[in-house]
Design a protein around this motif. Structure first.
Motif, PDB file in Angstrom:
ATOM      1  N   LYS A 184      36.547  42.206  46.160  1.00 49.64           N
ATOM      2  CA  LYS A 184      37.802  42.038  45.415  1.00 49.64           C
ATOM      3  C   LYS A 184      38.955  42.709  46.150  1.00 49.64           C
ATOM      4  O   LYS A 184      40.076  42.147  46.247  1.00 49.64           O
ATOM      5  CB  LYS A 184      37.639  42.625  44.011  1.00 49.64           C
TER       6      LYS A 184
ATOM      7  N   GLY B  39      42.487  40.895  47.920  1.00 43.80           N
ATOM      8  CA  GLY B  39      43.855  41.265  47.573  1.00 43.80           C
ATOM      9  C   GLY B  39      44.601  41.880  48.739  1.00 43.80           C
ATOM     10  O   GLY B  39      45.774  41.562  48.980  1.00 43.80           O
TER      11      GLY B  39
ATOM     12  N   TYR C  17      36.235  35.550  45.098  1.00 43.36           N
ATOM     13  CA  TYR C  17      37.407  36.392  44.872  1.00 43.36           C
ATOM     14  C   TYR C  17      38.575  35.808  45.673  1.00 43.36           C
ATOM     15  O   TYR C  17      38.423  35.482  46.855  1.00 43.36           O
ATOM     16  CB  TYR C  17      37.134  37.832  45.311  1.00 43.36           C
ATOM     17  N   GLU C  18      39.713  35.702  45.034  1.00 39.63           N
ATOM     18  CA  GLU C  18      40.869  35.131  45.712  1.00 39.63           C
ATOM     19  C   GLU C  18      42.117  35.922  45.339  1.00 39.63           C
ATOM     20  O   GLU C  18      42.449  36.045  44.154  1.00 39.63           O
ATOM     21  CB  GLU C  18      41.043  33.654  45.339  1.00 39.63           C
ATOM     22  N   LYS C  19      42.764  36.471  46.374  1.00 39.33           N
ATOM     23  CA  LYS C  19      44.015  37.216  46.215  1.00 39.33           C
ATOM     24  C   LYS C  19      43.901  38.304  45.153  1.00 39.33           C
ATOM     25  O   LYS C  19      44.776  38.464  44.288  1.00 39.33           O
ATOM     26  CB  LYS C  19      45.150  36.254  45.888  1.00 39.33           C
ATOM     27  N   GLY C  20      42.798  39.050  45.224  1.00 34.53           N
ATOM     28  CA  GLY C  20      42.612  40.184  44.320  1.00 34.53           C
ATOM     29  C   GLY C  20      42.088  39.835  42.948  1.00 34.53           C
ATOM     30  O   GLY C  20      41.959  40.718  42.088  1.00 34.53           O
ATOM     31  N   GLU C  21      41.724  38.580  42.707  1.00 33.61           N
ATOM     32  CA  GLU C  21      41.243  38.150  41.392  1.00 33.61           C
ATOM     33  C   GLU C  21      39.830  37.586  41.508  1.00 33.61           C
ATOM     34  O   GLU C  21      39.531  36.835  42.432  1.00 33.61           O
ATOM     35  CB  GLU C  21      42.178  37.091  40.809  1.00 33.61           C
ATOM     36  N   ARG C  22      38.973  37.973  40.570  1.00 31.94           N
ATOM     37  CA  ARG C  22      37.598  37.452  40.533  1.00 31.94           C
ATOM     38  C   ARG C  22      37.623  36.104  39.823  1.00 31.94           C
ATOM     39  O   ARG C  22      37.731  36.023  38.604  1.00 31.94           O
ATOM     40  CB  ARG C  22      36.682  38.440  39.813  1.00 31.94           C
ATOM     41  N   LYS C  23      37.456  35.035  40.613  1.00 34.47           N
ATOM     42  CA  LYS C  23      37.557  33.678  40.072  1.00 34.47           C
ATOM     43  C   LYS C  23      36.265  33.219  39.397  1.00 34.47           C
ATOM     44  O   LYS C  23      36.309  32.498  38.392  1.00 34.47           O
ATOM     45  CB  LYS C  23      37.904  32.706  41.204  1.00 34.47           C
TER      46      LYS C  23
ATOM     47  N   ASN D 132      33.165  32.299  33.948  1.00 34.82           N
ATOM     48  CA  ASN D 132      34.148  31.265  34.238  1.00 34.82           C
ATOM     49  C   ASN D 132      33.490  30.010  34.827  1.00 34.82           C
ATOM     50  O   ASN D 132      33.804  29.551  35.922  1.00 34.82           O
ATOM     51  CB  ASN D 132      35.221  31.791  35.203  1.00 34.82           C
TER      52      ASN D 132
END
Length: 339
Positions: A229, A233, A256-262, A281
């Motif tokens: 994570k 980010g 994880y994408e740009k600090g967010e757990r997708k 999700n």
């Protein structure tokens, strides 16, 4: 002439005898006891021949009885009273039998549990074989599923970082170690086989735009998921996280994408040796190619995870094998004294 005799056994019997025809008397036996009474019969015949009338039957004298010699027999000694010790059942013996019973029960439970575990592993193995056969039977031009795979963890943890520079990825890792664990990391060339240390993390240079960081199964979940994570980010990028346990089949997969757990999925083996798959999700996974319920494995698997990486542009399966690969590096935790 009728001859009557009285045997010494008390039996009376008679027989006919003709002086002209029989002449000398043959052997006579008592019909009751079988004793030879020929002499007695001759005596009776002689008397009858002398007096002309048969005298009363004369009992032959009883045969002499053999008298055994007198032997002095010693008196039997008085019985000896022996004290027979009474054995009491000791508590230790009861405990020993109890322990043996417990051991037998434990062994039976172990055998039953081991057989059940082997059955579960066999089921999983057969399911994997069926899946492999299904994938092998598909055509090469099928754009949805192919036999080429990106994810390569085998009893290991791997972070796949979308970035062109492994040195920048290494620098971001040192920041994470320092801020979260108060430890320093050194970036150094990959050591020889006998120079690896506990706490070493191989760092592979980018291939097709992805840098890989490898760790063992001892790597704590909170650390490698936290690092994934953080890197997504810090570098404003995409990171895939994979953990695979070869023997049991347990796995983790995170995006994880740009600090967010997708997205995150995991499969664990519970205390009843049942597989339990959990997802976070699932809607995001469906948007990126996950099709639940298709194929042999009805729940999310690493095969589904691999399809998501392909949908998002990662391509590592065509990496060429080389006897002289590009230099690789290691992230090594420094001793506490160097802090």
């Amino acid at each position: 002439m009728e001859i009557k005799l009285l045997c010494h056994c008390g039996s009376k019997f008679k027989f006919d005898w003709d002086t002209v025809r029989d002449g000398v008397l043959s052997r006579i036996n008592c019909p009751a006891c079988g004793v030879d009474v020929t002499l007695e019969a001759r005596e009776v015949i002689k008397q009858l021949s002398s007096f002309g009338s048969p005298p009363p039957p004369v009992a032959p004298p009883p045969p002499p009885m053999a008298v055994p010699p007198l032997v002095a027999v010693p008196a039997a000694p008085p019985p000896v009273q022996r004290a027979v010790p009474v054995r009491h059942r000791e508590k230790d013996g009861q405990d020993s039998r109890t322990i043996k019973l417990v051991v037998v029960v434990v062994l039976v439970l172990v055998l039953v549990g081991g057989g059940f575990f082997a059955w579960k592993v066999g089921q999983k193995f057969m399911a994997a074989v069926d899946t492999a056969q299904e994938m092998a039977g598909m055509t090469a031009d099928d754009s949805d599923i192919t036999t080429d795979v990106n994810l390569m963890a085998d009893d290991a943890v791997i972070l796949y970082v979308k970035h062109a520079s492994h040195l920048e990825v290494a620098q971001a890792c040192t920041e994470y170690w320092k801020s979260t664990m108060n430890k320093n990391l050194a970036v150094m060339p990959e050591p020889e086989d006998d120079e690896w240390h506990r706490g070493d993390f191989p760092l592979w240079p980018a291939y097709n735009g992805y840098v890989r960081i490898l760790g063992t199964l001892d790597w704590p979940e909170s650390q490698y998921e936290g690092l994934a994570k953080f890197l997504s980010g810090r570098l404003n990028t995409l990171v895939f996280e994979e953990r695979d346990v070869d023997f049991s089949g347990e796995f983790h997969f995170g995006v994880y994408e740009k600090g967010e757990r997708k997205f995150h999925a995991r499969m664990d083996i519970d205390k009843d040796l049942e597989e339990k798959v959990t997802m976070e999700n699932e809607a995001w996974a469906r948007e990126h190619g996950y099709k639940p319920g298709e194929g042999i494995l009805k729940e999310f698997s690493l095969g589904d995870a691999d399809e998501i990486t392909k949908r998002m542009g990662m391509k590592l399966w065509d990496e060429p094998e080389s006897d002289d690969p590009p230099p690789r590096f290691v992230l090594r935790e420094q001793p506490a004294a160097s802090l």
